[in-house]
Design a protein around this motif. Sequence first.
Motif, short mmCIF file in Angstrom:
data_model
loop_
_atom_site.label_atom_id
_atom_site.label_comp_id
_atom_site.label_asym_id
_atom_site.label_seq_id
_atom_site.Cartn_x
_atom_site.Cartn_y
_atom_site.Cartn_z
N VAL A 84 0.96 -1.14 0.16
CA VAL A 84 -0.08 -0.02 0.14
C VAL A 84 0.78 1.22 -0.08
O VAL A 84 0.25 2.32 0.20
N SER A 85 2.24 1.14 -0.46
CA SER A 85 3.17 2.29 -0.39
C SER A 85 2.54 3.46 -1.08
O SER A 85 2.75 4.78 -0.69
N ALA A 86 1.76 3.26 -2.22
CA ALA A 86 1.45 4.22 -2.97
C ALA A 86 -0.08 4.93 -2.58
O ALA A 86 -0.58 5.88 -3.03
N LEU A 87 -0.87 4.25 -1.64
CA LEU A 87 -2.07 4.62 -1.28
C LEU A 87 -2.01 5.30 0.30
O LEU A 87 -3.13 5.91 0.53
N ILE A 88 -1.03 5.36 0.78
CA ILE A 88 -0.93 5.72 2.08
C ILE A 88 -0.61 7.55 2.36
O ILE A 88 -0.30 7.85 3.28
N ARG A 89 -0.44 8.20 1.14
CA ARG A 89 0.19 9.29 1.00
C ARG A 89 -0.83 10.72 0.84
O ARG A 89 -0.47 11.75 0.67
N THR A 90 -2.09 10.22 1.13
CA THR A 90 -3.27 11.22 0.91
C THR A 90 -3.38 12.08 2.02
O THR A 90 -2.99 11.57 3.10
N GLU A 150 5.98 27.27 6.65
CA GLU A 150 6.99 26.53 5.67
C GLU A 150 6.43 25.03 5.19
O GLU A 150 6.40 24.59 4.15
N ARG A 151 5.93 24.38 6.37
CA ARG A 151 5.57 22.89 6.08
C ARG A 151 4.34 23.03 5.25
O ARG A 151 4.26 22.18 4.38
N ALA A 152 3.45 23.79 5.27
CA ALA A 152 2.23 23.88 4.39
C ALA A 152 2.62 24.41 2.86
O ALA A 152 1.94 23.66 2.26
N LYS A 153 3.44 25.15 2.87
CA LYS A 153 3.82 25.53 1.50
C LYS A 153 4.34 24.19 0.78
O LYS A 153 4.20 23.87 -0.44
N ARG A 154 5.27 23.40 1.40
CA ARG A 154 5.99 22.19 1.11
C ARG A 154 5.05 21.39 0.73
O ARG A 154 5.04 20.43 -0.25
N ARG A 155 3.91 20.86 1.60
CA ARG A 155 2.76 20.05 1.51
C ARG A 155 2.09 20.51 0.17
O ARG A 155 1.68 19.57 -0.69
N CYS A 156 1.60 21.46 0.04
CA CYS A 156 0.85 21.75 -1.20
C CYS A 156 1.56 21.72 -2.31
O CYS A 156 1.25 21.10 -3.26
N LYS A 157 3.10 21.96 -2.48
CA LYS A 157 3.74 21.79 -3.58
C LYS A 157 3.69 20.34 -4.04
O LYS A 157 3.86 19.73 -5.02
N ASP A 158 4.27 19.34 -2.77
CA ASP A 158 4.18 17.92 -3.02
C ASP A 158 2.82 17.27 -3.54
O ASP A 158 2.78 16.64 -4.44
N LEU A 159 1.53 17.89 -2.99
CA LEU A 159 0.32 17.21 -3.47
C LEU A 159 -0.07 17.98 -5.11
O LEU A 159 -0.47 16.96 -5.87
N GLU A 160 0.31 18.92 -5.36
CA GLU A 160 0.23 19.64 -6.62
C GLU A 160 1.18 18.66 -7.60
O GLU A 160 0.60 18.37 -8.67
N ASN A 161 2.50 18.49 -7.13
CA ASN A 161 3.18 17.71 -8.23
C ASN A 161 2.61 16.12 -8.13
O ASN A 161 3.22 15.40 -9.45
N GLY A 163 -0.38 15.62 -8.89
CA GLY A 163 -1.64 15.75 -9.37
C GLY A 163 -2.82 16.15 -8.76
O GLY A 163 -4.03 16.13 -9.06
N GLN A 164 -2.59 16.08 -7.22
CA GLN A 164 -3.76 16.48 -6.26
C GLN A 164 -3.97 18.06 -6.06
O GLN A 164 -3.02 18.62 -5.95
N SER A 165 -5.22 18.31 -5.80
CA SER A 165 -5.43 19.70 -5.53
C SER A 165 -5.18 20.32 -4.19
O SER A 165 -5.11 19.23 -3.31
N ALA A 166 -4.76 21.45 -4.11
CA ALA A 166 -4.21 21.76 -2.67
C ALA A 166 -4.59 23.19 -2.62
O ALA A 166 -3.98 24.08 -3.13
N ASP A 167 -5.19 23.63 -1.22
CA ASP A 167 -5.42 24.94 -0.85
C ASP A 167 -4.57 25.15 0.51
O ASP A 167 -4.60 24.52 1.37
N TYR A 168 -3.57 26.22 0.28
CA TYR A 168 -2.67 26.60 1.36
C TYR A 168 -3.33 26.55 2.80
O TYR A 168 -2.83 25.92 3.46
N GLU A 169 -4.23 27.61 2.89
CA GLU A 169 -4.91 27.68 3.92
C GLU A 169 -5.81 26.43 4.75
O GLU A 169 -5.36 26.17 5.88
N THR A 170 -6.25 25.62 3.96
CA THR A 170 -6.66 24.53 4.52
C THR A 170 -5.62 23.60 4.82
O THR A 170 -5.73 22.59 5.85
#
Length: 222
Positions: A84-90, A150-161, A163-170
């Motif tokens: 499940v390595s690819a399924l646990i990163r959401t 800074e962690r939120a910025k990195r997380r958004c970038k990872d999600l976008e990379n 293919g997932q949508s990412a809202d910074y404030e959320t």
Amino acid sequence: MEKINVAIDGPAGAGKSSISKEVAKKLGYIYVDTGAMYRAVGLKFLDKSIEENDAEFIKSLNETTVDIKYTDGVQHIFLDGEDVSALIRTQKVSQMASDVSKIGLVREKLLSLQKNLAKNNDCIMDGRDIGTTILPDAKVKIFLTASAEERAKRRCKDLENSGQSADYETVLNEIIIRDKNDSERKISPLKMADDAILVDTSHISYEESVNTIYNIIIDKIN
């Protein structure tokens, strides 16, 4: 010969996994991502009851298997025999991992596997309570952190990379809530060990972070 264990703790999104993985590769150690183990359990119980005194939860947990296997040095997480390595990163699984990690029965189930991996291998293990609870005698202890922003910025970038949508404030709000939950849980809360070295990566690059952690370990083991 006694194995060399490195404990790296810190809040969600601080870069523990990616940095630990790269440093372990440079050192020839195995990398143990304890967070991935909790994510696997979280995946199992998405949208299910996780009450500790619930008979159905206890039965299901007892029947759950979580294994770590290595292929060409790459860690794979198996849940009930499935990779499940690819399924646990959401983000949803990430939050569920925080919820199940508060439960003593879950922590007890994963503790023995984590300790055995450390006993039998030179390893870098990351999580929330490695230096304080899992490996209190680790040769090297590091507390890796970064600002929530800074962690939120990195997380958004990872999600976008990915293919997932990412809202910074959320994402920022989720990180703040996760930090609070991890720090205030009754069982093995997120806490810097008294003998750990603090490393803040808010204003340094990934490469600089890797080199900083690598140099700390080399200095400690030599």
